[in-house]
Scaffold this motif. Structure first.
Motif, short mmCIF file in Angstrom:
data_model
loop_
_atom_site.label_atom_id
_atom_site.label_comp_id
_atom_site.label_asym_id
_atom_site.label_seq_id
_atom_site.Cartn_x
_atom_site.Cartn_y
_atom_site.Cartn_z
N PHE A 1 0.76 -1.38 0.33
CA PHE A 1 -0.07 0.26 0.08
C PHE A 1 0.68 1.15 0.15
O PHE A 1 1.56 1.60 0.09
N ILE B 1 -9.69 -5.61 3.96
CA ILE B 1 -9.25 -4.95 3.11
C ILE B 1 -8.55 -4.80 1.92
O ILE B 1 -7.84 -6.08 0.57
N CYS B 2 -9.08 -4.22 0.28
CA CYS B 2 -9.23 -4.23 -0.60
C CYS B 2 -8.93 -2.75 -1.27
O CYS B 2 -9.58 -2.08 -1.40
N SER B 3 -7.77 -2.45 -2.66
CA SER B 3 -7.82 -1.50 -2.82
C SER B 3 -7.44 -2.15 -4.54
O SER B 3 -6.90 -3.19 -5.27
N GLN C 1 -2.97 7.03 -0.48
CA GLN C 1 -4.12 5.60 -1.43
C GLN C 1 -5.51 5.68 -0.93
O GLN C 1 -6.21 5.05 0.25
N VAL D 1 -9.11 3.38 -0.29
CA VAL D 1 -9.45 1.19 0.16
C VAL D 1 -10.39 1.19 0.68
O VAL D 1 -11.11 2.34 0.57
N THR D 2 -10.81 -0.06 0.26
CA THR D 2 -12.31 0.10 0.83
C THR D 2 -11.88 -1.41 2.16
O THR D 2 -11.02 -2.19 1.83
#
Length: 206
Positions: free
Chosen positions: A102, A203-205, A106, A108-109
């Motif tokens: 990361f 956590i995803c991005s 940034q 993130v979701t």
């Protein structure tokens, strides 16, 4: 690059930016995660990565799952999640995913279970207004009428009424990464994250 992480919520605090403004942040113990399996269209019908998080003693793992880890020469992990990808061919089983992928700034979701609040009434669950509190009124926190009488003669599905509140999968998008502690695998996000301290976070991005 698509990033998918598992972590554990530590708690909330505040930090100060360069202008002296206090920013509310959530601290997450993010990873390190390990790729435990790779799904592909030929064998499984879809492309995906299986990611594991948090070491656990083999005596606490069921034998079929333990065999899955032994097949891939991996230590047992407590949590396993899958994330679908268009092409996972550039990944390998046993690859370590760390928080340094990361970057600060940034977006993130975050997905997690919200705090369970048990059985709740309409005021707490749906933000209803209460009834009058004086002049002999006996309707203070009751929901009131829930539908017409003869027509339609039933309660319409989806009527907002008392019931179970919280403990539901909740997703919050566009949380900003404020700080990264690579040494301690900490990810600090601006704002709040669903759930209580110790909650498992996805956590995803992109």
């Amino acid at each position: 690059m698509y990033l998918f992480f598992l972590g554990q919520k530590i708690g909330m605090t505040q930090i100060f930016n360069d202008t002296g403004l206090a920013i509310p942040v959530t601290i997450i113990q993010a990873g390190p995660c390990i790729i435990t399996d790779i799904r592909n269209i030929d064998k499984n019908g879809y492309n995906a990565l299986q990611i594991g998080y948090k070491d656990i003693s083999p005596k606490h793992v069921k034998k079929p799952i333990l065999g899955h880890f032994k097949k891939n020469s991996l230590a047992p992990l407590k949590y396993l999640f899958e994330v679908k990808l268009n092409s996972p061919s550039n990944r390998t089983i046993g690859e370590l995913i760390k928080v340094d992928l990361f970057s600060v700034g940034q977006k993130v979701t975050v997905t997690a279970k919200s705090i369970g609040r048990g059985f709740a009434g309409c005021q707490k669950r749906h933000n209803f207004s209460r009834g009058p509190m004086t002049h002999g009124s006996k309707n203070h926190r009751q929901p009131g009428s829930i539908g017409a009488g003869t027509t339609p003669g039933r309660v319409i599905p989806g009527k907002r009424m008392p019931g179970h509140l919280g403990n539901r999968t909740t997703t919050i998008k566009n949380l900003e990464v404020v700080h990264i502690d690579v040494e301690n695998n900490l990810l600090i996000l601006k704002g709040n994250v669903p759930g209580k301290s110790g909650n498992i976070i996805k956590i995803c991005s992109h």
